[in-house]
Write an enzyme that holds these catalytic residues in place. Structure first.
Site, short mmCIF file in Angstrom:
data_model
loop_
_atom_site.label_atom_id
_atom_site.label_comp_id
_atom_site.label_asym_id
_atom_site.label_seq_id
_atom_site.Cartn_x
_atom_site.Cartn_y
_atom_site.Cartn_z
N HIS A 218 24.63 19.70 9.00
CA HIS A 218 24.19 18.75 10.04
C HIS A 218 25.01 18.84 11.33
CE1 HIS A 218 21.40 16.32 7.42
NE2 HIS A 218 22.13 16.93 6.49
N GLY B 58 11.76 24.42 0.17
CA GLY B 58 12.38 23.09 0.09
C GLY B 58 13.68 23.08 -0.69
N GLY C 238 16.66 24.32 0.71
CA GLY C 238 17.79 24.40 1.62
C GLY C 238 18.10 25.82 2.08
N SER D 217 10.97 27.63 5.84
CA SER D 217 10.12 27.26 6.99
C SER D 217 10.49 28.11 8.21
CB SER D 217 10.22 25.77 7.31
OG SER D 217 11.53 25.38 7.62
N GLU E 30 8.47 23.55 14.94
CA GLU E 30 8.78 22.66 13.81
C GLU E 30 8.97 21.21 14.31
OE1 GLU E 30 10.86 24.62 10.78
OE2 GLU E 30 11.28 22.81 9.65
N ASP F 39 18.41 26.95 11.49
CA ASP F 39 17.57 27.77 10.60
C ASP F 39 16.92 28.92 11.35
OD1 ASP F 39 18.30 25.75 8.95
OD2 ASP F 39 16.29 24.90 8.70
N TYR G 173 16.79 12.45 7.14
CA TYR G 173 17.30 13.39 8.15
C TYR G 173 17.26 12.74 9.53
CZ TYR G 173 17.80 17.97 10.47
OH TYR G 173 18.24 19.04 11.22
P1 ADP Z 1 12.89 24.86 3.51
O1 ADP Z 1 12.74 25.33 4.91
O2 ADP Z 1 14.26 24.35 3.21
O3 ADP Z 1 12.45 25.84 2.49
P2 ADP Z 1 10.87 23.02 4.41
O4 ADP Z 1 10.32 21.77 3.83
O5 ADP Z 1 11.46 22.96 5.76
O6 ADP Z 1 11.94 23.59 3.35
O7 ADP Z 1 9.75 24.13 4.46
C1 ADP Z 1 9.02 24.47 3.31
C2 ADP Z 1 7.55 24.57 3.65
O8 ADP Z 1 7.30 25.72 4.50
C3 ADP Z 1 6.67 24.82 2.44
O9 ADP Z 1 6.41 23.63 1.74
C4 ADP Z 1 5.43 25.41 3.10
O10 ADP Z 1 4.66 24.39 3.68
C5 ADP Z 1 6.01 26.24 4.23
N1 ADP Z 1 6.18 27.65 3.82
C6 ADP Z 1 7.33 28.35 3.83
N2 ADP Z 1 7.14 29.63 3.38
C7 ADP Z 1 5.82 29.73 3.08
C8 ADP Z 1 5.00 30.78 2.54
N3 ADP Z 1 5.49 31.95 2.20
N4 ADP Z 1 3.70 30.50 2.34
C9 ADP Z 1 3.21 29.30 2.64
N5 ADP Z 1 3.93 28.27 3.15
C10 ADP Z 1 5.22 28.47 3.37
MG MG Z 2 12.94 24.11 6.61
#
Ligand code: ADP
Ligand code: MG
Length: 394
Positions: free
Chosen positions: A43, A130, A132, A136, A168, A180, A229
């Protein structure tokens, strides 16, 4: 044993088949972008501070073929469904919300005036969602590289990271900092980087030979991350706002020293003071860990990581019981040097530094003891520093 080359060609074949099944015909253009792990600096990014971060050899690939119709059709092998959208009128998809990461990048690029080419695209990721490790940012950066390549325009990696962050923040609705996307866009092979989130630059911070970086996924799903967050961010801003009465020159917690905070601790609501104290200490720990790594001072690495974990638990309050159980399991495992939470907290992964020669024993031990406390099967694996986002040329 499967070599890296075999697994790359296997993954490519698998994606080609999925592409052919979905679209008919073969993909012609490929891009990739990695996930990341923060070795120190929870953070601190949105407080304009420092983070010691590493792009990892878990990544997101997009296989694509350009379209002349000004539309993007996007599907993922990791999630059901996909969607098609026109580039001249980019809206949200509430039925397949994951596509908003792709749509968001397209929307921001298009608002900035870039000429976008449509494509049929198939996504595949080895970054867990999701947890960490920032799946995304990986999909955002792989998307941005795809548009850059197909549109043949210039977009430097820092600008690309900012596009992803805006996508985002403004399109998906998650008010994340720059960590990120910066890590995914500018991470480097074989080294961690020390990122300065105010000046948007970095220097390399190498990990000594003999020290392995191991991801310890608790498999506890993050909950309430969005609202928690935002609340943490608001508390930091409130702290800055109050402290500005005494120090008009500060604009973020990055500018505040521990002494300055202590001198005016009574002026802050206790919870805000705790949040600020954590960020100020954590920011210093980033610089200290970079030095401990450069000096190969293992006891110091361990102490700094333990302090980070304790601060995240007691001051920032982003540690859940499964993270504590994982910390107990890894602390008792052979080869353990240090460990702390990765990413935003509230579940997901811990990151550990481990004596590389004992990585297998470490994994076996922690994998056995963690489920006894939680009933959850963890996923514990070493990662290597991998290159930032770019084209994939086979
Ligand atoms: P993190 O970034 O920590 O993994 P987030 O909640 O920020 O968690 O992002 C996860 C989300 O990003 C997933 O739930 C999905 O919506 C999207 N995402 C990431 N990679 C993919 C992928 N390969 N295919 C589809 N959606 C994806
Ligand atoms: Mg993320």
């Amino acid at each position: 044993m499967v070599s890296e080359h075999d697994s790359i060609s296997e993954r490519r074949r698998m994606m080609e088949s999925a592409f052919v099944r979905r679209f008919g015909g073969a993909p012609t253009v490929w891009t990739r972008a990695p996930g990341r792990v923060d070795l120190m600096g929870s953070h601190t990014d949105y407080n304009e501070g420092f983070v010691l971060t590493m792009s990892i050899d878990r990544d997101t690939w997009i296989a694509a073929r350009p379209r002349t119709t000004g539309r993007v059709a996007i599907y993922s092998m990791n999630l059901e469904g996909g969607s098609v959208f026109p580039l001249d009128n980019i809206d949200h998809d509430d039925t397949h919300p994951w596509t908003n990461y792709v749509r968001g990048v397209a929307k921001i690029l298009s608002d900035l005036g870039y000429e976008l080419t449509g494509f049929d695209g198939m996504v595949h990721s080895t970054v867990p969602f999701g947890s960490g490790l920032s799946s995304s940012a990986a999909i955002e950066m792989a998307t941005a590289v795809m548009f850059r390549r197909l549109g043949d325009f210039n977009l430097d990696p820092v600008s690309m990271a900012l596009v992803g962050q805006r996508a985002e923040n403004d399109f998906v609705g998650m008010n994340c900092g720059i960590l990120d996307q910066y890590s995914s866009a500018l991470g480097q092979e074989a080294t961690a980087i020390l990122l300065d989130c105010r000046h948007l630059n970095h220097q390399t911070a190498s990990i000594p030979p003999g020290v392995a970086v191991v991801i310890c996924d608790t498999k506890a799903h993050r909950e309430l991350t969005g609202s928690e967050y935002g609340e943490r961010r608001a508390q930091c801003e409130e702290g800055v706002h109050i402290l500005q009465q005494f120090y008009p020159d500060i604009s973020a917690l990055r500018d505040v020293s521990s002494e300055q905070l202590s001198a005016h601790a009574e002026s802050l609501p206790p919870v805000v003071e705790r949040r600020c104290r954590f960020i100020i200490q954590e920011n210093q720990r980033v610089l200290d860990l970079a030095r401990a790594l450069s000096e190969n001072d293992r006891p110091r690495m361990g102490r700094l990581m333990s302090e980070s974990f304790a601060g995240a638990r007691d001051l920032y309050e982003i540690v859940v019981p499964e993270m504590e159980a994982m910390m107990d399991a890894i602390s008792a495992a052979p080869g353990f040097i240090g460990g702390r939470g990765a990413g935003a907290g509230f579940g997901g992964c811990l990151v550990a530094l481990v004596d590389a020669a004992r990585t297998d024993e470490f994994i076996a031990s922690a994998s056995e003891s963690y489920p006894q406390k939680t009933g959850l099967r963890p996923d514990i694996y070493p990662v290597r520093a991998a290159a930032g986002a770019g084209n994939l040329d086979f």
